[in-house]
Motif scaffolding. Structure first.
Motif, mmCIF file in Angstrom:
data_model
loop_
_atom_site.group_PDB
_atom_site.id
_atom_site.type_symbol
_atom_site.label_atom_id
_atom_site.label_comp_id
_atom_site.label_asym_id
_atom_site.label_seq_id
_atom_site.Cartn_x
_atom_site.Cartn_y
_atom_site.Cartn_z
ATOM 1 N N ALA A 299 -0.309 -9.734 -6.619
ATOM 2 C CA ALA A 299 -0.686 -10.593 -5.497
ATOM 3 C C ALA A 299 0.376 -11.652 -5.231
ATOM 4 O O ALA A 299 0.643 -12.008 -4.074
ATOM 5 C CB ALA A 299 -2.040 -11.254 -5.774
ATOM 6 N N ASP A 300 1.005 -12.163 -6.284
ATOM 7 C CA ASP A 300 2.049 -13.172 -6.125
ATOM 8 C C ASP A 300 3.226 -12.648 -5.310
ATOM 9 O O ASP A 300 3.929 -13.417 -4.643
ATOM 10 C CB ASP A 300 2.572 -13.628 -7.490
ATOM 11 C CG ASP A 300 1.564 -14.443 -8.270
ATOM 12 O OD1 ASP A 300 0.716 -15.100 -7.644
ATOM 13 O OD2 ASP A 300 1.634 -14.420 -9.525
ATOM 14 N N LEU A 301 3.468 -11.334 -5.386
ATOM 15 C CA LEU A 301 4.637 -10.755 -4.727
ATOM 16 C C LEU A 301 4.379 -10.348 -3.282
ATOM 17 O O LEU A 301 5.319 -9.986 -2.565
ATOM 18 C CB LEU A 301 5.125 -9.535 -5.512
ATOM 19 C CG LEU A 301 5.911 -9.848 -6.786
ATOM 20 C CD1 LEU A 301 6.111 -8.584 -7.606
ATOM 21 C CD2 LEU A 301 7.259 -10.476 -6.459
ATOM 22 N N LEU A 302 3.140 -10.427 -2.833
ATOM 23 C CA LEU A 302 2.839 -9.969 -1.470
ATOM 24 C C LEU A 302 3.607 -10.757 -0.419
ATOM 25 O O LEU A 302 4.194 -10.181 0.507
ATOM 26 C CB LEU A 302 1.329 -10.062 -1.214
ATOM 27 C CG LEU A 302 0.458 -9.064 -1.972
ATOM 28 C CD1 LEU A 302 -1.022 -9.316 -1.672
ATOM 29 C CD2 LEU A 302 0.834 -7.626 -1.614
ATOM 30 N N ASP B 67 9.364 -1.431 -2.943
ATOM 31 C CA ASP B 67 8.696 -1.445 -4.241
ATOM 32 C C ASP B 67 8.660 -2.857 -4.821
ATOM 33 O O ASP B 67 9.620 -3.620 -4.692
ATOM 34 C CB ASP B 67 9.439 -0.514 -5.204
ATOM 35 C CG ASP B 67 8.691 -0.333 -6.509
ATOM 36 O OD1 ASP B 67 8.915 -1.136 -7.432
ATOM 37 O OD2 ASP B 67 7.881 0.604 -6.614
ATOM 38 N N GLN B 68 7.538 -3.197 -5.480
ATOM 39 C CA GLN B 68 7.372 -4.552 -6.010
ATOM 40 C C GLN B 68 8.457 -4.913 -7.019
ATOM 41 O O GLN B 68 8.824 -6.085 -7.153
ATOM 42 C CB GLN B 68 6.000 -4.705 -6.689
ATOM 43 C CG GLN B 68 4.820 -4.615 -5.732
ATOM 44 C CD GLN B 68 4.223 -3.233 -5.707
ATOM 45 O OE1 GLN B 68 4.913 -2.237 -5.932
ATOM 46 N NE2 GLN B 68 2.935 -3.142 -5.434
ATOM 47 N N ASN B 69 8.991 -3.931 -7.723
ATOM 48 C CA ASN B 69 10.018 -4.214 -8.725
ATOM 49 C C ASN B 69 11.410 -4.363 -8.127
ATOM 50 O O ASN B 69 12.313 -4.880 -8.789
ATOM 51 C CB ASN B 69 10.053 -3.096 -9.772
ATOM 52 C CG ASN B 69 8.848 -3.127 -10.686
ATOM 53 O OD1 ASN B 69 8.532 -4.146 -11.280
ATOM 54 N ND2 ASN B 69 8.166 -1.999 -10.789
ATOM 55 N N PRO C 176 9.997 -19.455 -4.482
ATOM 56 C CA PRO C 176 8.730 -20.096 -4.855
ATOM 57 C C PRO C 176 8.194 -19.641 -6.219
ATOM 58 O O PRO C 176 7.530 -20.412 -6.908
ATOM 59 C CB PRO C 176 7.777 -19.683 -3.726
ATOM 60 C CG PRO C 176 8.673 -19.439 -2.554
ATOM 61 C CD PRO C 176 9.910 -18.837 -3.143
ATOM 62 N N LEU C 177 8.495 -18.397 -6.608
ATOM 63 C CA LEU C 177 8.077 -17.906 -7.921
ATOM 64 C C LEU C 177 9.028 -18.350 -9.017
ATOM 65 O O LEU C 177 8.614 -18.579 -10.160
ATOM 66 C CB LEU C 177 7.995 -16.377 -7.912
ATOM 67 C CG LEU C 177 7.040 -15.741 -6.911
ATOM 68 C CD1 LEU C 177 7.116 -14.222 -6.995
ATOM 69 C CD2 LEU C 177 5.609 -16.213 -7.145
#
Length: 366
Positions: A123-126, A249-251, A300-301
């Motif tokens: 969810a953090d990566l959306l 891809d999220q990665n 932000p992360l």
């Protein structure tokens, strides 16, 4: 680089007497009252499935170390450095929901020495993924207009105009580096090289920017280059049309933050991708801009997870400054001192980017 490598302490003390056991029902059986300081935890997976095991703060979920892919019946070593506070193991069966085992408390030592990472969730990566997808979509829209200009310049036979238009368009493409995997086969068609092609520069499979570069800078006739430019423009437009439905891809964001500059060091600063234009240094600058674009959406992360971010920004600035100082120069025209400095800049920057992939790797925590 794995998170274990980022977080590992120096295991100067021996491992505990017996292994800590993990199963589907229990995560951390046999681990009680560990001493403070550097040590090695031996973790045995007695479950019937592969497990990921993390050492966490049970209250915050902060990760202090991890073991990926612990196979059934195997025992793995996890080097850690424990300060005062509560710890627990979090077990994630490959086919099940992660769960946290009982907490143990370390006392009599010092404050936690770190480093530690608050896990990033899917969810953090959306939002970073949404922002980067929009960045790439805008870049492809710009690129489509630029390859149209390339096509028209080639058709008119104005080689100088075609070369200038080519460079503008190619640098735009090179700023989109974290999305190349999402481009699929289009990346090879648009920006492929002769690597692996039996016919080299004359191979029918050699298309796109570098095929056109080879012709424009080696005197190939405009008539021969018109179909090359036409296909490049068509491939870009097809990619722009299809990218709206593509997923990054999220990665990839974390991985490509490092890999873009690693590829720059391997291909651009060695001249391996120069087919006549001498624009490798300009391409390196575009790659750096592409890396900044990835970091911008991840910032932000990273702000609260990556203490070395300020130093990384300083190396980005240094590398950008040195590339700008060499602007308009071909790689072969650099003197030894300039080349060594640029190689050193990019090599050091690549190393400083390496931890980001592990830090922003999405994790299942519940």
């Amino acid at each position: 680089m794995s998170l274990a490598a980022v977080l590992a302490g120096c295991a100067d003390e021996p491992a505990q007497d017996g292994p800590i056991e993990v199963t589907r029902a229990a995560c951390g059986a046999g681990w009680t009252a560990p001493p403070p300081g550097p040590q090695t935890l031996r973790v045995r997976n007695n479950a019937a499935v592969t497990m990921e095991v993390e050492l966490v703060d049970p209250a915050t979920g902060t990760v202090f170390g991890e073991l990926e892919g612990v196979g059934t019946g195997t025992t793995r070593s996890l080097p850690v450095n424990l300060g005062n506070g509560a710890y627990a193991l979090r077990c994630a069966p490959e086919d099940g929901t992660p769960f946290v085992g009982p907490a143990v408390t370390v006392s009599g030592g010092t404050d936690r020495p770190g480093p530690a990472v608050v896990p990033v969730t899917y969810a953090d990566l959306l939002e970073p993924l949404r922002r980067y997808h929009a960045y790439v979509a805008d870049g492809l829209a710009t690129l489509a207009g630029q390859t149209e200009s390339v096509k028209q310049a080639v058709r008119t036979g104005d080689r100088g105009a075609a070369q200038r238009a080519w460079l503008t368009a190619h640098l735009t493409y090179e700023r989109l580096g974290a999305a190349y995997d999402a481009f699929g086969d289009s990346d090879g068609a648009i920006n492929g090289t002769t690597d692996g092609l039996p016919g080299g520069a004359g191979d029918p499979g050699f298309t796109g920017f570098h095929r056109l570069e080879n012709g424009l800078w080696h005197g190939e006739s405009a008539a021969a280059l018109v179909p090359v430019a036409d296909r490049l423009d068509a491939d870009v437009r097809e990619l722009r049309s299809s990218f709206g439905d593509a997923q990054i891809d999220q990665n990839d964001l974390g991985l490509r933050a490092h890999e873009i500059m690693e590829n720059t060091l391997q291909f651009e600063l060695t001249g391996r991708t120069d087919y006549g234009s001498g624009s490798n240094l300009a391409t390196a600058g575009a790659n750096l801009a592409g890396t900044r674009a990835v970091l911008d959406v991840l910032r932000p992360l990273l702000n609260t997870r990556f203490p070395a971010l300020k130093d990384l920004d300083a190396w980005l600035d240094r590398t950008e400054h040195d590339l700008h100082a060499a602007a308009g120069t071909s790689l072969s025209a650099l003197d030894r001192r300039q080349r060594e400095r640029l190689n050193g800049d990019v090599a050091e920057l690549t190393e400083r980017l390496a931890p980001i992939a592990a830090i922003v790797e999405p994790r299942r925590i519940s």
